[in-house]
Enzyme design. Structure first.
Site, mmCIF file in Angstrom:
data_model
loop_
_atom_site.group_PDB
_atom_site.id
_atom_site.type_symbol
_atom_site.label_atom_id
_atom_site.label_comp_id
_atom_site.label_asym_id
_atom_site.label_seq_id
_atom_site.Cartn_x
_atom_site.Cartn_y
_atom_site.Cartn_z
ATOM 1 C CE LYS A 25 -1.660 8.797 -4.775
ATOM 2 N NZ LYS A 25 -1.736 7.629 -3.644
ATOM 3 C CD GLU A 85 -3.500 6.001 -7.735
ATOM 4 O OE1 GLU A 85 -3.180 5.306 -6.764
ATOM 5 O OE2 GLU A 85 -4.053 7.332 -7.299
ATOM 6 C CG ASP A 121 -1.053 7.856 -0.135
ATOM 7 O OD1 ASP A 121 -0.177 7.608 -1.131
ATOM 8 O OD2 ASP A 121 -2.166 7.235 -0.283
ATOM 9 C CG ASN A 163 -5.530 8.026 0.325
ATOM 10 O OD1 ASN A 163 -6.826 7.968 0.276
ATOM 11 N ND2 ASN A 163 -4.845 7.091 0.141
ATOM 12 C CB SER A 164 -8.665 7.496 -3.615
ATOM 13 O OG SER A 164 -7.896 7.102 -4.882
ATOM 14 C CG ASP A 195 1.326 6.069 -5.448
ATOM 15 O OD1 ASP A 195 0.429 5.522 -5.032
ATOM 16 O OD2 ASP A 195 2.277 6.515 -4.893
ATOM 17 C CG HIS A 224 -10.395 2.846 -5.078
ATOM 18 N ND1 HIS A 224 -10.960 2.362 -4.041
ATOM 19 C CD2 HIS A 224 -9.542 3.828 -4.430
ATOM 20 C CE1 HIS A 224 -10.329 2.574 -3.084
ATOM 21 N NE2 HIS A 224 -9.501 3.581 -2.971
ATOM 22 N NE ARG A 284 -6.582 3.451 -7.044
ATOM 23 C CZ ARG A 284 -5.930 3.526 -5.969
ATOM 24 N NH1 ARG A 284 -5.158 2.919 -5.367
ATOM 25 N NH2 ARG A 284 -6.424 4.627 -5.113
ATOM 26 C CG ASP A 297 -0.996 1.861 -4.019
ATOM 27 O OD1 ASP A 297 -1.255 2.354 -5.201
ATOM 28 O OD2 ASP A 297 -1.317 2.409 -3.085
ATOM 29 C CB SER A 312 -0.911 -0.088 1.338
ATOM 30 O OG SER A 312 -1.344 1.169 1.492
ATOM 31 N N GLY A 313 0.485 2.217 -0.976
ATOM 32 C CA GLY A 313 1.399 3.576 -0.803
ATOM 33 C C GLY A 313 1.101 4.294 0.298
ATOM 34 C CG LEU A 314 -2.676 5.128 3.530
ATOM 35 C CD1 LEU A 314 -2.738 6.735 3.663
ATOM 36 C CD2 LEU A 314 -4.248 4.882 3.731
HETATM 37 C C1 SPV Z 1 -3.443 2.412 -0.767
HETATM 38 O O1 SPV Z 1 -3.631 1.733 0.042
HETATM 39 O O2 SPV Z 1 -2.452 3.402 -0.966
HETATM 40 C C2 SPV Z 1 -4.366 2.573 -1.772
HETATM 41 C C3 SPV Z 1 -5.998 2.168 -1.583
HETATM 42 O O3 SPV Z 1 -4.105 3.345 -2.810
HETATM 43 S S1 SPV Z 1 -6.558 3.633 -0.890
HETATM 44 O O4 SPV Z 1 -5.914 4.143 0.028
HETATM 45 O O5 SPV Z 1 -7.867 3.011 -0.826
HETATM 46 O O6 SPV Z 1 -6.698 4.704 -2.214
HETATM 47 MG MG MG Z 2 -2.227 3.998 -2.744
#
Ligand code: SPV
Ligand code: MG
Length: 545
Positions: free
Chosen positions: A124, A118, A62, A126-127, A91, A194, A163, A89, A50-52
């Site tokens: 980027k 994505e 993130d 975080n979504s 990004d 997502h 993504r 992930d 996970s990027g986050l």
């Molecule tokens: C992450 O885990 O970094 C993701 C998923 O990209 S989310 O945080 O839901 O975008």
């Molecule tokens: Mg991410």
């Protein structure tokens, strides 16, 4: 570490089958080596890099604040610690098609099984942070990035998941489907759709329209209350639990640090946190100790028992306030020199039996036991004080010895349950006073080959037998398991003898010989001395120069 050295199916293949399986699969977030190995231990078949979570564990946002190489370096730890595949992930691919190409190459080099990119713009964020304000990538540009990635992979099973962020950015289902189809045609091995809604409706609607065109991946962080069966029924292939280990660890770390701060003590937290042993286990400590057995030169497990109870009264005022073992020769105590010699031979466990002025024996790293009655007894009465330290592999030796290093090394290498060192140089000028004469089955033939010689008697007299003595016992013996049992039994017997308090180590060895136990002899030719008299001090100083 190196758990994957026994891998059977490549990580790329494992991830590809997870993606393509008709059975719903699950992967869990990890953000460093230890969390990755926890994911594997829990039974998961894959890891979400996970990027986050990785940004969070670095303490940054993130928003591509951690560089892509920092991410890749962390992935290497995660991959080394596990045998299940990691889907990164990635990004936006950290740049344009060219950055994507290099990313894929570097990920494959680190045995990462796939990357999810994505369709947003670099950098980027975080979504779930102002998702609808985030600009999406141009479809053609993003398709070029997918193609570039696919063309760069060397393992056919490396996966690139595309993504789609159209729902996050508020573009609706049709845009999401249009993009997903374009990415599929560009070569993506799966689509991650997502959503930031707390209900799964738009995801389920997408899945229905998608109708299994290619593997479908979801991240139900916001619609977490949806029964998992709904995903199964919708034909989704892979669920990513995206951030739950970083969140649980943050929660626990906050609780623990508050508790320790408030209580100024560890008492309340100890039972609530992982044991240090568990950490060792997760780090693979067992594997390392097995490897050490296989690859490392074995350090000796020999325990030295050193007799240092006597004053050494012939040394007069030199031993007024300390035992003989603590007199200084060339700036270092006899015992200190002996301990150095033992250490050099790899012997790190020693028990020193003190008696006279026991408190003066104050060297670091020794185990000391004290013969309170040293004045009433002799060597065996001292030796039994250390019986608890007896070991299946031990040395018993006097503390007033000086010897060349090779003597101890040779003794360690000689076979036999009880082995003693005998100096065959009867004309050794360093030996004065009343040495222990050794009568042996054969005299030293001075050949370079090991002779099979046993002791027949030790005596303080040079004419104790019709034969001439073969040399001097230098006061050093090696004892293995059975030899230890013989010695323990002999001490038990001798303890009840009326003259036990007068008995010495030579008496013990003679007793063993009477019982038919073989005492092996290793010959040397000089190169040692013991310190008994004032005259010996000069010789000893010369010897240490
Ligand atoms: C992450 O885990 O970094 C993701 C998923 O990209 S989310 O945080 O839901 O975008
Ligand atoms: Mg991410």
């Amino acid at each position: 570490m190196f758990k994957n050295s026994h891998k059977k199916i490549s990580k790329c293949k494992q991830l590809r089958s997870l993606l393509e399986s008709n059975e719903l699969g699950f992967i869990l977030e990890a953000h460093n080596g230890i969390s990755a190995s926890i994911v594997e231990s829990a039974g998961f078949k894959g890891i979400w890099g996970s990027g986050l979570a990785m940004s969070a564990q670095f303490g940054v946002r993130d928003s591509n604040e951690a560089s892509w190489t920092q991410v890749v370096d962390m992935l290497e730890f995660m991959s080394d610690a596990t045998s299940i595949p990691i889907l990164l992930d990635g990004d936006t691919g950290y740049g344009n098609f060219n950055n994507m190409r290099r990313l894929v190459v570097k990920l494959e080099q680190r045995d990462i099984a796939g990357v999810c990119i994505e369709d947003k713009q670099f950098p980027k964020t975080n979504s779930f942070i102002d998702g609808n304000k985030q600009p999406l990538a141009d479809i053609d540009e993003f398709c070029g990035k997918i193609k570039a990635g696919k063309d760069s992979q060397s393992d056919d099973d490396f996966s690139i998941v595309a993504r789609v962020e159209a729902l996050i950015a508020g573009w609706g289902l049709n845009e999401a489907l249009k993009r997903a189809e374009a990415y599929r045609q560009a070569g993506a091995d799966g689509i991650l759709i997502h959503s930031k809604l707390s209900r799964p409706d738009e995801i389920l609607a997408f899945a229905k329209e998608w109708a299994g065109r290619s593997p479908l991946v979801i991240v139900p962080t916001k619609y977490y209350s949806t029964p998992t069966d709904a995903f199964r029924k919708a034909g989704i292939n892979l669920v990513i639990w995206a951030n739950h280990l970083i969140r649980s660890s943050v929660h626990e770390m906050e609780k623990t640090s508050r508790a320790i701060f408030d209580s100024e003590s560890l008492a309340d937290v100890e039972d609530k946190i992982a044991s240090v042993d568990h950490i060792f286990q997760l780090q693979g400590a067992d594997e390392l100790s097995q490897a050490q057995d296989r690859y490392l030169v074995q350090k000796s497990d020999i325990h030295a028992v050193i007799l240092a109870a006597s004053r050494g009264s012939e040394l007069r005022e030199l031993t007024h306030d300390k035992p003989k073992a603590m007199i200084s020769i060339g700036g270092k105590t006899l015992l200190g020199r002996l301990m150095d010699g033992l250490k050099k031979a790899g012997i790190n466990k020693s028990t020193v039996i003190a008696g006279y002025k026991a408190e003066a024996i104050n060297l670091l790293g020794i185990e000391k036991c004290i013969n309170e009655d040293y004045e009433k007894g002799d060597e065996l009465q001292t030796l039994i004080c250390a019986e608890e330290s007896f070991n299946d592999d031990m040395l018993i030796l006097y503390s007033d010895l000086l010897f060349r290093e090779y003597i101890l090394r040779d003794l360690i290498e000689t076979d036999g349950e009880v082995v003693i060192i005998v100096d065959s140089a009867l004309d050794n000028p360093n030996i004065t006073g009343s040495p222990d004469y050794a009568y042996c089955s054969k005299n030293d033939d001075r050949s370079p080959f090991m002779q099979d010689v046993t002791l027949t008697q030790l005596s303080s007299s040079a004419d104790a037998s019709e034969k001439k003595p073969s040399g001097y016992w230098i006061g050093m013996m090696r004892v293995r398991k059975q030899g230890r049992e013989w010695i323990e039994a002999a001490l038990e017997e001798l303890k009840s003898a009326a003259n036990f308090n007068e008995l010495t180590l030579p008496d013990l060895l003679n007793h063993l010989i009477e019982q038919g136990k073989p005492i092996h002899v290793h010959y040397i030719d000089g190169h040692w001395l013991d310190v008994n008299s004032l005259d010996d001090i000069d010789r000893a100083s010369d010897f240490t120069k």
